[in-house]
Design a protein around this motif. Structure first.
Motif, mmCIF file in Angstrom:
data_model
loop_
_atom_site.group_PDB
_atom_site.id
_atom_site.type_symbol
_atom_site.label_atom_id
_atom_site.label_comp_id
_atom_site.label_asym_id
_atom_site.label_seq_id
_atom_site.Cartn_x
_atom_site.Cartn_y
_atom_site.Cartn_z
ATOM 1 N N SER A 63 8.631 13.261 -6.042
ATOM 2 C CA SER A 63 7.344 13.931 -5.855
ATOM 3 C C SER A 63 6.718 13.662 -4.490
ATOM 4 O O SER A 63 5.856 14.425 -4.045
ATOM 5 C CB SER A 63 6.369 13.506 -6.957
ATOM 6 N N VAL A 64 7.137 12.578 -3.824
ATOM 7 C CA VAL A 64 6.514 12.236 -2.539
ATOM 8 C C VAL A 64 7.522 12.126 -1.396
ATOM 9 O O VAL A 64 7.125 11.948 -0.235
ATOM 10 C CB VAL A 64 5.717 10.924 -2.636
ATOM 11 N N LYS A 65 8.790 12.231 -1.702
ATOM 12 C CA LYS A 65 9.811 12.090 -0.664
ATOM 13 C C LYS A 65 9.628 13.164 0.404
ATOM 14 O O LYS A 65 9.445 14.331 0.091
ATOM 15 C CB LYS A 65 11.202 12.191 -1.293
ATOM 16 N N GLY A 66 9.640 12.722 1.656
ATOM 17 C CA GLY A 66 9.427 13.644 2.758
ATOM 18 C C GLY A 66 7.986 13.748 3.206
ATOM 19 O O GLY A 66 7.710 14.193 4.328
ATOM 20 N N ARG A 67 7.041 13.336 2.356
ATOM 21 C CA ARG A 67 5.618 13.362 2.713
ATOM 22 C C ARG A 67 5.055 11.948 2.882
ATOM 23 O O ARG A 67 4.162 11.733 3.703
ATOM 24 C CB ARG A 67 4.802 14.095 1.646
ATOM 25 N N PHE A 68 5.535 11.010 2.098
ATOM 26 C CA PHE A 68 5.041 9.627 2.144
ATOM 27 C C PHE A 68 6.101 8.727 2.758
ATOM 28 O O PHE A 68 7.297 8.923 2.545
ATOM 29 C CB PHE A 68 4.718 9.122 0.742
ATOM 30 N N THR A 69 5.630 7.723 3.503
ATOM 31 C CA THR A 69 6.535 6.751 4.106
ATOM 32 C C THR A 69 6.023 5.347 3.852
ATOM 33 O O THR A 69 4.866 5.038 4.148
ATOM 34 C CB THR A 69 6.645 6.971 5.625
ATOM 35 N N ILE A 70 6.890 4.497 3.299
ATOM 36 C CA ILE A 70 6.546 3.103 3.066
ATOM 37 C C ILE A 70 7.124 2.249 4.184
ATOM 38 O O ILE A 70 8.223 2.513 4.686
ATOM 39 C CB ILE A 70 7.055 2.628 1.683
ATOM 40 N N SER A 71 6.372 1.247 4.593
ATOM 41 C CA SER A 71 6.850 0.326 5.623
ATOM 42 C C SER A 71 6.186 -1.029 5.402
ATOM 43 O O SER A 71 5.234 -1.136 4.621
ATOM 44 C CB SER A 71 6.521 0.851 7.026
ATOM 45 N N ARG A 72 6.699 -2.061 6.067
ATOM 46 C CA ARG A 72 6.077 -3.364 5.930
ATOM 47 C C ARG A 72 6.100 -4.087 7.266
ATOM 48 O O ARG A 72 7.011 -3.897 8.074
ATOM 49 C CB ARG A 72 6.721 -4.188 4.822
ATOM 50 N N ASP A 73 5.090 -4.909 7.471
ATOM 51 C CA ASP A 73 4.967 -5.735 8.671
ATOM 52 C C ASP A 73 5.007 -7.185 8.209
ATOM 53 O O ASP A 73 4.036 -7.695 7.646
ATOM 54 C CB ASP A 73 3.653 -5.414 9.388
ATOM 55 N N LYS A 74 6.124 -7.834 8.436
ATOM 56 C CA LYS A 74 6.290 -9.196 7.955
ATOM 57 C C LYS A 74 5.312 -10.146 8.628
ATOM 58 O O LYS A 74 4.807 -11.077 8.005
ATOM 59 C CB LYS A 74 7.726 -9.656 8.185
ATOM 60 N N ALA A 75 5.038 -9.928 9.882
ATOM 61 C CA ALA A 75 4.134 -10.823 10.609
ATOM 62 C C ALA A 75 2.726 -10.786 10.028
ATOM 63 O O ALA A 75 2.003 -11.788 10.064
ATOM 64 C CB ALA A 75 4.114 -10.464 12.082
ATOM 65 N N LYS A 76 2.342 -9.634 9.480
ATOM 66 C CA LYS A 76 0.999 -9.480 8.920
ATOM 67 C C LYS A 76 0.984 -9.577 7.402
ATOM 68 O O LYS A 76 -0.068 -9.408 6.781
ATOM 69 C CB LYS A 76 0.411 -8.138 9.356
#
Length: 122
Positions: A63-76
């Motif tokens: 339902s969200v593929k192509g519109r939503f992007t998940i990411s992470r910042d380990k330092a924060k």
């Protein structure tokens, strides 16, 4: 124990964008997956996306593929959900989650945030 605090929700017009953030604290941040869910009024909580502890694996609901992007910042110690091309049907409370296990289209976390409201107007 892991504490999760979401931010970035709000009101946006259809077609617009929002970026949600989730700050993690408590036990060491590395070593566990994180993800996002949402729950609209009268509906069950819905899996949206998950990201591995390394950030090398990201998985999305259709339902969200192509519109939503998940990411992470380990330092924060933070995970993000960039949401583009928002639709009124994306209106829901969005929850951050951490730990647990996941597969290609599912995620069973150990910890939950308190949620942040996203409202998309038409």
């Amino acid at each position: 124990q892991v504490q999760l605090v979401e931010s970035g929700g709000g009101l946006v017009q259809a077609g617009g964008s929002l970026r949600l953030s989730c700050a993690a604290s408590g036990r060491p941040y590395s070593g566990y997956a994180m993800g996002w869910f949402r729950q609209a009024p009268g509906k069950e909580r819905e899996f949206l996306a998950t990201i591995s502890w390394s950030g090398g694996v990201t998985l999305y609901a259709d339902s969200v593929k192509g519109r939503f992007t998940i990411s992470r910042d380990k330092a924060k110690n933070t995970v993000y959900l960039q949401m583009n091309s928002l639709k009124p049907e994306d209106t829901a409370v969005y929850y951050c989650a951490a730990g647990g296990s996941y597969g290609s289209k599912w995620y069973r976390p150990d910890y939950w945030g308190q949620g942040t409201q996203v409202t998309v107007s038409s």
